[in-house]
Design an enzyme around this catalytic site. Sequence first.
Site, PDB file in Angstrom:
ATOM      1  N   ASP A 132       0.575  -1.355   0.220  1.00  0.00           N
ATOM      2  CA  ASP A 132      -0.225   0.067   0.073  1.00  0.00           C
ATOM      3  C   ASP A 132       0.889   1.544  -0.367  1.00  0.00           C
ATOM      4  OD1 ASP A 132       0.811  -0.152   2.626  1.00  0.00           O
ATOM      5  OD2 ASP A 132      -1.069  -0.176   3.779  1.00  0.00           O
ATOM      6  N   SER A 133       1.886   0.714   0.228  1.00  0.00           N
ATOM      7  CA  SER A 133       2.952   1.966  -0.349  1.00  0.00           C
ATOM      8  C   SER A 133       2.447   3.201  -1.577  1.00  0.00           C
ATOM      9  CB  SER A 133       4.723   1.419   0.238  1.00  0.00           C
ATOM     10  OG  SER A 133       4.913   0.406  -1.012  1.00  0.00           O
ATOM     11  N   ASP A 144      -1.405  -6.233  -0.688  1.00  0.00           N
ATOM     12  CA  ASP A 144      -1.419  -5.580   1.018  1.00  0.00           C
ATOM     13  C   ASP A 144      -3.496  -5.398   0.798  1.00  0.00           C
ATOM     14  OD1 ASP A 144      -0.249  -4.997   2.931  1.00  0.00           O
ATOM     15  OD2 ASP A 144       1.058  -2.583   2.013  1.00  0.00           O
ATOM     16  N   GLU A 196       8.397  -4.217  10.683  1.00  0.00           N
ATOM     17  CA  GLU A 196       9.310  -3.148  10.679  1.00  0.00           C
ATOM     18  C   GLU A 196       9.322  -1.568  11.455  1.00  0.00           C
ATOM     19  OE1 GLU A 196       6.191  -1.210   7.161  1.00  0.00           O
ATOM     20  OE2 GLU A 196       7.963   0.685   7.281  1.00  0.00           O
ATOM     21  N   LYS A 232      -1.110  -9.247   2.289  1.00  0.00           N
ATOM     22  CA  LYS A 232      -0.575  -8.784   4.077  1.00  0.00           C
ATOM     23  C   LYS A 232      -1.522  -7.965   4.444  1.00  0.00           C
ATOM     24  CE  LYS A 232       3.062  -5.799   3.683  1.00  0.00           C
ATOM     25  NZ  LYS A 232       2.740  -4.896   4.469  1.00  0.00           N
ATOM     26  N   GLU A 278      -2.234  -5.958   8.208  1.00  0.00           N
ATOM     27  CA  GLU A 278      -1.190  -5.081   8.859  1.00  0.00           C
ATOM     28  C   GLU A 278      -1.682  -5.559  10.658  1.00  0.00           C
ATOM     29  OE1 GLU A 278      -0.524  -1.283   8.511  1.00  0.00           O
ATOM     30  OE2 GLU A 278       0.329  -1.470   6.890  1.00  0.00           O
TER      31      GLU A 278
HETATM   32  O1  KIV Z   1       3.315  -1.087   1.990  1.00  0.00           O
HETATM   33  C1  KIV Z   1       4.821  -1.494   1.648  1.00  0.00           C
HETATM   34  O2  KIV Z   1       5.437  -1.468   0.879  1.00  0.00           O
HETATM   35  C2  KIV Z   1       5.378  -2.073   2.927  1.00  0.00           C
HETATM   36  C3  KIV Z   1       6.736  -2.707   3.107  1.00  0.00           C
HETATM   37  C4  KIV Z   1       7.704  -0.931   3.754  1.00  0.00           C
HETATM   38  C5  KIV Z   1       6.862  -3.854   3.897  1.00  0.00           C
HETATM   39  O3  KIV Z   1       4.588  -2.659   3.630  1.00  0.00           O
END
Ligand code: KIV
Length: 263
Positions: A43-44, A82, A180, A111, A113
């Site tokens: 989600d980055s 994510d 992280e 993934k 969180e």
């Molecule tokens: O969204 C992302 O890029 C991440 C990584 C930093 C682990 O969750």
Amino acid sequence: MKSIPEFLKRKAAGVPITMVTCYEAATAKILNETSVDALLVGDSCAMVVHGFESTLQATLEMIEAHTAATRRGAPDKVIIADMPFLSYRGSRDGSIQAVARLMRAGANAVKVERCRGNTELISDLVEAGVPVMGHLGMTPQSVNEFGGFKMQAKGDAEAQTLLDEALELEEAGCFSIVLECIPGQVGEKVTDALAIPTIGIGSGPDVSGQVLVLNDLLGMDATFSPPFARRYMDADQMISRAVEGYCEDVRESEYPKEGEYRP
Ligand code: KIV
């Protein structure tokens, strides 16, 4: 690495796991030919692709489109998508439908969180055949709770909570956990306590593998370079030089030349 079960085998064999983020097809095509083990459609993307200040702006539609593009470019890679902010905190059906969209877009796993409030959903997903990667420590979707992107688990009590949550995520069926921005000693302790692998980012060397945001690794943004993100090239300068070269050639009538167009 060709499949999710290999994560566990890697930890057992003591071979570090490599993961980078990826958001679109052109880059995915390049990464498909590298030895990197897995691609994370993080989600980055909200920050590094869409220019937002945090990951809270990532939507299901965004991650779905980036996952599909990444899969088209990297047919051979393990892809983890994510779950965006709050997409897994509404109704159970809503969460399952969100997961279904990301898996249908081409992900091999999702993934999620944090731990608290998520373990039931994680167990259900795992039971339904969806591999889940956990994510603890400086979970960016909680930036407002943390008061900024700050290192977590610095004190003993916080570190113990993180360890307990990692064990809960393992128990719920996660196949690995991203850690992280936590102290290296905490990363090591958690990694030693788990059978499943940990993938670190800003959490020291004593974890089962590392993940970096690709744009950080490539040096796409000179104004943003967290201390843990080693730059392997200065893509910002290289892109800028290439575009200036092109502009100069056009202005001086050096481009296009014979062979670069049809007379
Ligand atoms: O969204 C992302 O890029 C991440 C990584 C930093 C682990 O969750």
